[in-house]
Design a protein around this motif. Structure first.
Motif: not given
Length: 575
Positions: A418-437
């Motif tokens: 998969v494109p690296l940018r897709q992996e980056i977006e995946h990580v950003k979605a994960y971190l957004a939820i963890e930062q909310a916690r």
């Protein structure tokens, strides 16, 4: 007198060698000489041939003092050196009995008969002592000279009167010893040329087998299927000297190209008995006649064949069959070529199967990684969103979007790259939820060079980031920052996930990568093994950490695994 005998024996030896040279070009004689396993029938034929040489030597002899100076022993000695004791004794007996039985007179008839049988026997025992190794011409000369001197001793012991025997030996010992030993050495040179010719042909056959195997590798790595067997059979038919090529599984014909393809059709049950025997015994089968092939079609043009089993591990999964339209036309070189191809094809099939199993294992590990992430992350994310709903519905809606995006990318992670940018977006979605916690305890920084737009294996970065958050930052009271870095490093790209968390002891890092059995460590070990399988050991995860100073995890993707496009640089699986 001695000089005259020497010249006459040399002249006769020339005719003797000429006959031997002509015989060496005969295909049937070559096959007899070249066989590793010689049957009783073969030994009888060889004995007859070399016995005939002995008889010829008697008839070409020179009368001397009521006896004959001759080359009779040459046939028996050569028969023993090449064929062993059985051939040496029998050829010696044939030539010796002839010398004693025919009415050519002479007081040495019995002595010459005994010496001929003795020389053939000793030569055969030398063959056995050498454990069937080939005798070179120098050794053959020495053996021939020694046995001819033995013949002189036997004449002195047996022939009567002794005075006549002594005078005869005095005259003939040098001419017979030197000429016959030379004849034996020359005959061995001729035989050596037969073996050298075979070795040359064998080298060409081995090269041909490797070339065929190289051409068929892309097809056979897919396993046995309609396309792979057709392409393989076509390549063999075009490259090798056969009239038909067939490949079967253990019950039916998969492909048959060339002569006989009108009734040897794909999908039909196996027609020939030789094929059934190859499948049952797991051994190469040779059919020299139409009757031995046992094809049920009376008009079948196939008259001889070699059939070799194809294996995956210890299981026989089919056969490779090479046919000719002439009886008794399967040579030893054809058999070696067939066996070489069968062995190479079996290895290719085994490698293809191993590669397929490795892909299945990689997919299973990826599924295991996904199953680890889904419940672990889902419940925490839902609890966080529930707590935010009452205070900030807009934020809760944003988090739900992130959660949906995260799981959508997670569930579509079945692709190899998969494109690296897709992996980056995946990580950003994960971190957004963890930062909310965790609020201000968790910060994230992305440093992605624009030129590092590459393709990477799916679920590659998220486990590394999750590991940094879970084991590096959250155990630290004040939290910290996770940094995701992607940059060009000359001959490839380097990706780094670093945190300023609690760190770990040096020995723990290697333990984390090697132990896959612990559920909370499967992410790192999975990422590491996938990187290594795709790009080699130089792309393994490198972990640098010290207690209290944070942890850095990085890996490298070599430039030869990239290709350029209009949008940037894209990685290619391989290594």
């Amino acid at each position: 007198m001695t000089y005259t005998i020497l010249l006459n024996l040399i002249n006769r030896l020339g005719l003797f060698i000429l006959i031997a040279y002509i015989l060496s070009g005969n295909k049937a004689f070559k096959n007899l000489i070249l066989k590793h396993e010689v049957s009783l029938k073969d030994k009888l034929v060889l004995s007859a041939i070399f016995g005939a040489f002995g008889i010829l030597g008697t008839y070409m002899g020179i009368p001397v003092y009521g006896a004959i100076a001759n080359s009779r022993a040459v046939g028996a000695i050569i028969g023993g050196l090449l064929g062993g004791p059985f051939v040496g004794i029998l050829s010696g007996f044939i030539a010796g009995f002839h010398r004693w039985a025919i009415d050519i007179g002479g007081f040495t008839a019995v002595a010459c008969s005994v010496s001929t049988i003795t020389e053939g026997t000793i030569a055969g025992l030398i063959h056995r002592k050498l454990k069937h190794e080939r005798v070179n011409w120098r050794t053959a000369f020495i053996i021939g000279a020694a046995l001819e001197l033995l013949q002189m001793a036997i004449i002195l012991l047996i022939a009567k009167p002794f005075s006549a025997a002594l005078e005869l030996v005095r005259v003939i010992w040098f001419p017979m010893t030197s000429v016959n030993a030379t004849g034996i050495a020359i005959f061995i040179v001729i035989v050596e040329n037969i073996f050298k010719e075979q070795e040359k042909v064998g080298a060409l056959q081995a090269q041909l087998a490797l070339e065929i195997a190289s051409e068929t590798l892309p097809y056979l790595r897919q396993g046995i299927n309609e396309l792979s067997v057709y392409k393989t059979a076509r390549i063999i038919l075009e490259r090798a000297n056969f009239d038909a090529v067939a490949i079967t599984d253990d019950r039916s014909i998969l492909v048959h190209l060339g002569a006989g393809e009108d009734h040897h059709k794909a999908g039909h049950e196996i027609l020939t008995e030789a094929t059934r025997r190859a499948i049952i015994t797991g051994e190469c089968q040779v059919a020299s006649t139409r009757e031995e092939i046992q094809c049920s079609n009376e008009r079948c043009p196939l008259k001889s064949a070699v059939v070799v089993p194809l294996k995956e591990g210890n299981n026989i999964i089919g056969t490779l069959k090479l046919y000719k339209k002439t009886e008794n036309s399967i040579s030893s070189m054809d058999i070696k070529l067939a066996q070489g191809l069968g062995s190479l094809f079996s290895t290719q099939l085994e490698l293809g199967r191993a590669e397929y199993q490795a892909k299945l294992l990689a997919r299973a590990e990826l599924k295991a990684l996904q199953s680890q992430i889904n419940p672990h992350f889902l419940f925490n994310a839902l609890n966080t969103i529930i707590s935010v709903c009452r205070k900030d519905p807009g934020k809760a809606r944003e988090l739900l979007v992130y959660l949906g995006d995260f799981f959508r990318k997670n569930l579509s992670a079945g692709r190899e790259l998969v494109p690296l940018r897709q992996e980056i977006e995946h990580v950003k979605a994960y971190l957004a939820i963890e930062q909310a916690r965790f609020g201000d305890r968790l910060k994230a920084v992305f440093e992605i060079d624009p030129g590092v737009d590459i393709m990477v294996p799916p679920l590659l970065l998220q486990p590394l980031v999750e590991n940094a958050v879970k084991h590096g930052l959250l155990p630290k009271k004040q939290g910290g920052t996770v940094r995701i870095i992607a940059r060009n490093v000359g001959d490839g790209a380097e990706i780094v996930v670093a945190d300023d968390g609690v760190g770990m002891e040096a020995g723990v890092a290697e333990e984390v990568l090697s132990q896959r059995t612990f559920r909370d460590r499967i992410g790192l070990s999975n990422v590491n093994s996938r990187l290594e399988s795709l790009y080699g050991k130089k792309s393994r995860l490198t972990i640098s950490s010290r207690p209290g100073s944070g942890t850095q995890v990085k890996f490298f993707i070599p430039a030869q695994n990239f290709r350029r496009s209009d949008n940037g640089i894209y990685g290619i699986a391989g290594g």
